[in-house]
Design an enzyme around this catalytic site. Structure first.
Site, PDB file in Angstrom:
ATOM      1  N   LEU A  33      28.070   0.424  16.091  1.00 60.27           N
ATOM      2  CA  LEU A  33      28.950  -0.699  15.731  1.00 60.27           C
ATOM      3  C   LEU A  33      28.353  -2.049  16.125  1.00 60.27           C
ATOM      4  CD1 LEU A  33      32.425   0.887  16.645  1.00 60.27           C
ATOM      5  CD2 LEU A  33      31.079   1.133  14.551  1.00 60.27           C
ATOM      6  N   ARG A  35      26.747  -4.112  14.387  1.00 59.57           N
ATOM      7  CA  ARG A  35      26.960  -5.142  13.370  1.00 59.57           C
ATOM      8  C   ARG A  35      28.276  -5.867  13.615  1.00 59.57           C
ATOM      9  NH1 ARG A  35      27.215  -8.724  11.435  1.00 59.57           N
ATOM     10  NH2 ARG A  35      27.030  -9.503   9.317  1.00 59.57           N
ATOM     11  N   ASP A  74      23.964   4.787  20.005  1.00 59.29           N
ATOM     12  CA  ASP A  74      22.919   3.800  19.749  1.00 59.29           C
ATOM     13  C   ASP A  74      21.620   4.562  19.510  1.00 59.29           C
ATOM     14  OD1 ASP A  74      20.846   1.902  19.939  1.00 59.29           O
ATOM     15  OD2 ASP A  74      22.120   0.574  21.151  1.00 59.29           O
ATOM     16  N   ARG A 101      19.351  -5.993  10.030  1.00 58.01           N
ATOM     17  CA  ARG A 101      18.750  -6.208   8.723  1.00 58.01           C
ATOM     18  C   ARG A 101      18.671  -7.650   8.233  1.00 58.01           C
ATOM     19  NH1 ARG A 101      21.876  -8.949   5.195  1.00 58.01           N
ATOM     20  NH2 ARG A 101      23.996  -8.158   4.960  1.00 58.01           N
ATOM     21  N   THR A 145      12.526  -2.020   2.581  1.00 53.58           N
ATOM     22  CA  THR A 145      12.766  -3.271   1.850  1.00 53.58           C
ATOM     23  C   THR A 145      11.616  -3.595   0.915  1.00 53.58           C
ATOM     24  OG1 THR A 145      13.066  -5.651   2.132  1.00 53.58           O
ATOM     25  CG2 THR A 145      11.802  -4.558   3.824  1.00 53.58           C
ATOM     26  N   SER A 187       9.239 -12.194   7.646  1.00 51.68           N
ATOM     27  CA  SER A 187      10.099 -12.482   8.802  1.00 51.68           C
ATOM     28  C   SER A 187       9.894 -11.357   9.809  1.00 51.68           C
ATOM     29  CB  SER A 187      11.579 -12.513   8.385  1.00 51.68           C
ATOM     30  OG  SER A 187      12.027 -11.188   8.097  1.00 51.68           O
ATOM     31  N   TYR A 189      12.202  -9.451  10.935  1.00 49.88           N
ATOM     32  CA  TYR A 189      12.912  -8.289  10.380  1.00 49.88           C
ATOM     33  C   TYR A 189      12.025  -7.532   9.387  1.00 49.88           C
ATOM     34  CZ  TYR A 189      15.244  -5.929   6.595  1.00 49.88           C
ATOM     35  OH  TYR A 189      15.539  -5.019   5.610  1.00 49.88           O
ATOM     36  N   HIS A 190      11.455  -8.253   8.423  1.00 48.92           N
ATOM     37  CA  HIS A 190      10.629  -7.570   7.416  1.00 48.92           C
ATOM     38  C   HIS A 190       9.421  -6.903   8.080  1.00 48.92           C
ATOM     39  CE1 HIS A 190      12.867 -10.249   4.556  1.00 48.92           C
ATOM     40  NE2 HIS A 190      12.806  -9.166   3.801  1.00 48.92           N
ATOM     41  N   LYS A 193      10.067  -3.408   9.209  1.00 46.99           N
ATOM     42  CA  LYS A 193      10.056  -2.412   8.125  1.00 46.99           C
ATOM     43  C   LYS A 193       8.618  -2.018   7.792  1.00 46.99           C
ATOM     44  CE  LYS A 193      14.532  -2.245   7.297  1.00 46.99           C
ATOM     45  NZ  LYS A 193      15.369  -1.064   7.249  1.00 46.99           N
TER      46      LYS A 193
HETATM   47  P1  NAD Z   1      24.368  -3.678   8.005  1.00 44.14           P
HETATM   48  O1  NAD Z   1      23.916  -4.552   9.109  1.00 44.14           O
HETATM   49  O2  NAD Z   1      25.622  -4.020   7.291  1.00 44.14           O
HETATM   50  O3  NAD Z   1      24.470  -2.159   8.509  1.00 44.14           O
HETATM   51  C1  NAD Z   1      23.624  -1.593   9.458  1.00 44.14           C
HETATM   52  C2  NAD Z   1      24.447  -0.627  10.296  1.00 44.14           C
HETATM   53  O4  NAD Z   1      23.572  -0.029  11.269  1.00 44.14           O
HETATM   54  C3  NAD Z   1      25.571  -1.320  11.054  1.00 44.14           C
HETATM   55  O5  NAD Z   1      26.771  -0.605  10.909  1.00 44.14           O
HETATM   56  C4  NAD Z   1      25.083  -1.313  12.507  1.00 44.14           C
HETATM   57  O6  NAD Z   1      26.147  -1.262  13.428  1.00 44.14           O
HETATM   58  C5  NAD Z   1      24.213  -0.068  12.528  1.00 44.14           C
HETATM   59  N1  NAD Z   1      23.146  -0.095  13.543  1.00 44.14           N
HETATM   60  C6  NAD Z   1      22.200  -1.037  13.741  1.00 44.14           C
HETATM   61  N2  NAD Z   1      21.427  -0.700  14.788  1.00 44.14           N
HETATM   62  C7  NAD Z   1      21.879   0.491  15.254  1.00 44.14           C
HETATM   63  C8  NAD Z   1      21.522   1.340  16.321  1.00 44.14           C
HETATM   64  N3  NAD Z   1      20.538   1.023  17.155  1.00 44.14           N
HETATM   65  N4  NAD Z   1      22.205   2.482  16.518  1.00 44.14           N
HETATM   66  C9  NAD Z   1      23.241   2.818  15.694  1.00 44.14           C
HETATM   67  N5  NAD Z   1      23.651   2.046  14.682  1.00 44.14           N
HETATM   68  C10 NAD Z   1      22.975   0.883  14.465  1.00 44.14           C
HETATM   69  O7  NAD Z   1      23.136  -3.611   6.965  1.00 44.14           O
HETATM   70  P2  NAD Z   1      23.126  -3.117   5.431  1.00 44.14           P
HETATM   71  O8  NAD Z   1      23.171  -4.318   4.574  1.00 44.14           O
HETATM   72  O9  NAD Z   1      24.099  -2.044   5.250  1.00 44.14           O
HETATM   73  O10 NAD Z   1      21.663  -2.523   5.352  1.00 44.14           O
HETATM   74  C11 NAD Z   1      21.431  -1.165   5.662  1.00 44.14           C
HETATM   75  C12 NAD Z   1      19.940  -0.875   5.570  1.00 44.14           C
HETATM   76  O11 NAD Z   1      19.489  -1.186   4.254  1.00 44.14           O
HETATM   77  C13 NAD Z   1      19.125  -1.714   6.545  1.00 44.14           C
HETATM   78  O12 NAD Z   1      18.162  -0.917   7.171  1.00 44.14           O
HETATM   79  C14 NAD Z   1      18.488  -2.757   5.664  1.00 44.14           C
HETATM   80  O13 NAD Z   1      17.243  -3.113   6.170  1.00 44.14           O
HETATM   81  C15 NAD Z   1      18.383  -2.084   4.322  1.00 44.14           C
HETATM   82  N6  NAD Z   1      18.472  -3.040   3.205  1.00 44.14           N
HETATM   83  C16 NAD Z   1      19.584  -3.809   3.024  1.00 44.14           C
HETATM   84  C17 NAD Z   1      19.611  -4.710   1.961  1.00 44.14           C
HETATM   85  C18 NAD Z   1      20.795  -5.614   1.704  1.00 44.14           C
HETATM   86  O14 NAD Z   1      20.715  -6.468   0.797  1.00 44.14           O
HETATM   87  N7  NAD Z   1      21.904  -5.475   2.423  1.00 44.14           N
HETATM   88  C19 NAD Z   1      18.516  -4.812   1.091  1.00 44.14           C
HETATM   89  C20 NAD Z   1      17.407  -4.002   1.316  1.00 44.14           C
HETATM   90  C21 NAD Z   1      17.396  -3.124   2.385  1.00 44.14           C
HETATM   91  N1  USQ Z   2      18.238 -18.212  -0.424  1.00 46.35           N
HETATM   92  C1  USQ Z   2      18.710 -19.413  -0.950  1.00 46.35           C
HETATM   93  N2  USQ Z   2      19.948 -19.791  -0.587  1.00 46.35           N
HETATM   94  C2  USQ Z   2      20.754 -19.064   0.237  1.00 46.35           C
HETATM   95  C3  USQ Z   2      20.268 -17.841   0.751  1.00 46.35           C
HETATM   96  C4  USQ Z   2      18.998 -17.455   0.406  1.00 46.35           C
HETATM   97  O1  USQ Z   2      18.029 -20.096  -1.712  1.00 46.35           O
HETATM   98  O2  USQ Z   2      21.882 -19.497   0.500  1.00 46.35           O
HETATM   99  C5  USQ Z   2      16.883 -17.740  -0.791  1.00 46.35           C
HETATM  100  C6  USQ Z   2      16.000 -17.451   0.410  1.00 46.35           C
HETATM  101  O3  USQ Z   2      15.307 -18.615   0.835  1.00 46.35           O
HETATM  102  C7  USQ Z   2      15.089 -16.375  -0.161  1.00 46.35           C
HETATM  103  C8  USQ Z   2      15.968 -15.637  -1.153  1.00 46.35           C
HETATM  104  O4  USQ Z   2      17.041 -16.500  -1.449  1.00 46.35           O
HETATM  105  O5  USQ Z   2      14.039 -16.961  -0.869  1.00 46.35           O
HETATM  106  C9  USQ Z   2      16.496 -14.298  -0.663  1.00 46.35           C
HETATM  107  O6  USQ Z   2      17.194 -14.473   0.548  1.00 46.35           O
HETATM  108  P1  USQ Z   2      18.279 -13.388   1.029  1.00 46.35           P
HETATM  109  O7  USQ Z   2      18.894 -13.880   2.289  1.00 46.35           O
HETATM  110  O8  USQ Z   2      19.173 -13.060  -0.102  1.00 46.35           O
HETATM  111  O9  USQ Z   2      17.380 -12.084   1.249  1.00 46.35           O
HETATM  112  P2  USQ Z   2      16.387 -11.650   2.433  1.00 46.35           P
HETATM  113  O10 USQ Z   2      16.369 -12.593   3.545  1.00 46.35           O
HETATM  114  O11 USQ Z   2      15.074 -11.332   1.797  1.00 46.35           O
HETATM  115  O12 USQ Z   2      17.019 -10.299   2.974  1.00 46.35           O
HETATM  116  C10 USQ Z   2      17.849  -9.447   2.204  1.00 46.35           C
HETATM  117  C11 USQ Z   2      18.491  -8.452   3.164  1.00 46.35           C
HETATM  118  C12 USQ Z   2      17.394  -7.591   3.794  1.00 46.35           C
HETATM  119  C13 USQ Z   2      16.591  -6.918   2.697  1.00 46.35           C
HETATM  120  C14 USQ Z   2      16.022  -7.942   1.722  1.00 46.35           C
HETATM  121  C15 USQ Z   2      15.414  -7.286   0.508  1.00 46.35           C
HETATM  122  O13 USQ Z   2      19.211  -9.145   4.171  1.00 46.35           O
HETATM  123  O14 USQ Z   2      17.988  -6.608   4.629  1.00 46.35           O
HETATM  124  O15 USQ Z   2      15.529  -6.182   3.245  1.00 46.35           O
HETATM  125  O16 USQ Z   2      17.109  -8.761   1.224  1.00 46.35           O
HETATM  126  S1  USQ Z   2      14.053  -8.216  -0.129  1.00 46.35           S
HETATM  127  O17 USQ Z   2      14.479  -9.608  -0.307  1.00 46.35           O
HETATM  128  O18 USQ Z   2      13.693  -7.613  -1.404  1.00 46.35           O
HETATM  129  O19 USQ Z   2      12.989  -8.150   0.835  1.00 46.35           O
END
Ligand code: NAD
Ligand code: USQ
Length: 407
Positions: A33, A35, A74, A101, A145, A187, A189-190, A193
């Site tokens: 939890l 997040r 966790d 993420r 990602t 970043s 974060y990236h 991955k």
């Molecule tokens: P989110 O933050 O909403 O969900 C992640 C969940 O993992 C949360 O419920 C959090 O509590 C749990 N968590 C994090 N660390 C933990 C730990 N150490 N132990 C147990 N639980 C843990 O994120 P999301 O948007 O649902 O993304 C899920 C996955 O998909 C991520 O790995 C993210 O990198 C990937 N992803 C998301 C997007 C997007 O646009 N949301 C795009 C590409 C990839």
């Molecule tokens: N952006 C704007 N305005 C905003 C928010 C974002 O112009 O208000 C731009 C950012 O500068 C960036 C693009 O939109 O160029 C994407 O930003 P984003 O926040 O939508 O996406 P990102 O930071 O890349 O991360 C999200 C998810 C991450 C996932 C990733 C997939 O949070 O978990 O891995 O998308 S990807 O982008 O394909 O790497």
């Protein structure tokens, strides 16, 4: 199948858990939890009112008669608890969402960088380590990602994970091999991955762990077939400058009449997928595991690419909201093209949801419905990627600095 969903309380994990449960699988959510705690840290809340996990699961049972189990753990820190749970339950598959993420959150401070690296890399390593130690042949499906590739285009489509290369060997002949596409994170974060990818490559090779890595684009939308079933099943929906992703942010901003926050010229092209397709892809991946001893199976989990300013114009055209071109807080290319291969999911039957107005309007309607929950002061993206950018932003936000606002 018995499926462990790590991070099943999150934005993608929750609808995935419901979808897999509805398909008849025995679903166990493991989540710490964190997040929800990060919302508290940042002083924001999901646009949609999200129930406690226990209440969500009770509502699911009442609505469908199905049980989803929840375990508070966790994954990154409680290795022994994770290992005991896996030993006792021996799932057929593990879907791994449990990482921090948000790219902006990962760039907030040295503490946030440490947290993101420690959390994400340890979580992934703990899962792999436990599977091997327990001799548990579960299929590990990880949410990676598109950002592992970087977004630069060299005039060629980004392949699904592996790049064929030729290299001159010592005898002067051309040798060919397939390598992981060069990692190019934007970043912290990236970057985690990209590190995950190496952990997967090593343990698939060394121990024969069956791994699928889904290189997912930006997920948009909020509802899926299952979250629509009952208001208490609603998905979380992030709009703030750290966790809100670009298209969802634009749709929410349109709903509350907040000029769309385009970074720079909006020339960044990114890959996208609707949340409904995301959960379908995960189900498809679960049905098509690699064999033991295979290399990591990598899919590009995206359906379309879009340029940020085109999305802004589309949303502005639909709703009449203004567009605001802001100084970009991120260190990223101002303009890029992006062509991505996604043939594997298409071949396995994915029928992509495209960016059609009906679905975008649905998101705007959800946002309008909960508009009174939005704190407008949390909309701007406040985290600068570097010190230099932070200084430039300070200068730009001084009262005399010009701002461009287009209708
Ligand atoms: P989110 O933050 O909403 O969900 C992640 C969940 O993992 C949360 O419920 C959090 O509590 C749990 N968590 C994090 N660390 C933990 C730990 N150490 N132990 C147990 N639980 C843990 O994120 P999301 O948007 O649902 O993304 C899920 C996955 O998909 C991520 O790995 C993210 O990198 C990937 N992803 C998301 C997007 C997007 O646009 N949301 C795009 C590409 C990839
Ligand atoms: N952006 C704007 N305005 C905003 C928010 C974002 O112009 O208000 C731009 C950012 O500068 C960036 C693009 O939109 O160029 C994407 O930003 P984003 O926040 O939508 O996406 P990102 O930071 O890349 O991360 C999200 C998810 C991450 C996932 C990733 C997939 O949070 O978990 O891995 O998308 S990807 O982008 O394909 O790497």
């Amino acid at each position: 199948m018995k499926i462990a969903v790590l991070g099943g309380d999150g934005f993608v994990g929750w609808p995935t858990s419901l979808h897999l449960s509805q398909a008849g699988h025995e679903v166990h959510i493991l989540d710490n939890l964190s997040r929800r705690w990060i919302d508290a840290e940042l002083g924001v809340q999901s646009l949609t009112p999200v129930e406690t996990i226990q209440e969500r699961l009770r509502a699911w049972h009442t609505e469908t008669g199905r049980h989803i189990h929840f375990h508070l753990v966790d994954i990154a820190r409680d290795y022994d608890v994770l290992k005991s749970w896996l030993a006792e339950n021996r799932p057929d598959a593990v879907v791994h969402f449990a990482e921090q993420r948000a790219a902006p959150y990962s760039m907030r401070s040295d503490r946030h960088k440490n947290y993101t690296v420690n959390n994400n890399v340890n979580a992934t390593h703990n899962v792999l380590n436990a599977l091997i130690e327990l001799d548990l042949d579960a299929h590990l499906v990880h949410l990676g990602t598109m950002g592992v590739y970087g977004y630069s285009s060299v005039g060629a489509a980004i392949p699904e994970g592996y790049l064929p290369v030729g290299i001159e060997n010592l005898a002067g002949d051309q040798a060919s091999l397939e390598i992981l596409y060069p990692a190019n994170p934007g970043s912290v974060y990236h970057m985690t991955k990209c590190l995950d990818q190496l952990l997967f490559q090593f343990y698939a090779k060394n121990d024969g762990v069956r791994i699928t890595d889904l290189h997912q684009g930006i997920v948009w939308g909020t509802h899926t077939e299952e979250t629509r079933l009952h208001p208490q099943l609603i998905n979380r929906f992030d709009y703030d400058g750290d966790y809100g992703t670009v298209l969802n942010r634009f749709l929410i901003q349109a709903a509350i009449g907040y000029p769309l926050t385009v970074h720079g010229t909006g020339g960044q092209t990114r890959a996208f997928i609707h949340i409904q397709d995301s959960v379908r892809c995960i189900e498809i991946a679960l049905k098509n595991p690699p064999k033991r001893g295979d290399r990591v199976k990598i899919f590009n989990q995206m359906t379309q690419t879009h340029r940020v300013r085109d999305l802004a114009k589309l949303v502005s055209g639909m709703t009449g909201v203004d567009i605001n071109y802001l100084p970009n807080p991120r260190k990223e290319a101002a303009e890029n093209d992006l062509v991505v291969k996604n043939e594997q999911f298409l071949a396995l039957g994915l029928d992509p949801i495209t960016l059609e107005q009906g679905l975008m309007n649905e998101v705007v309607d959800v946002a309008r419905h909960y508009a009174d929950r939005v704190d407008r002061s949390r909309v701007p993206a406040a985290v600068a990627w570097t010190r230099d950018i932070a200084e430039q932003l300070d200068e730009a936000s001084s009262p005399s600095a010009p701002r461009a606002a287009l209708g």
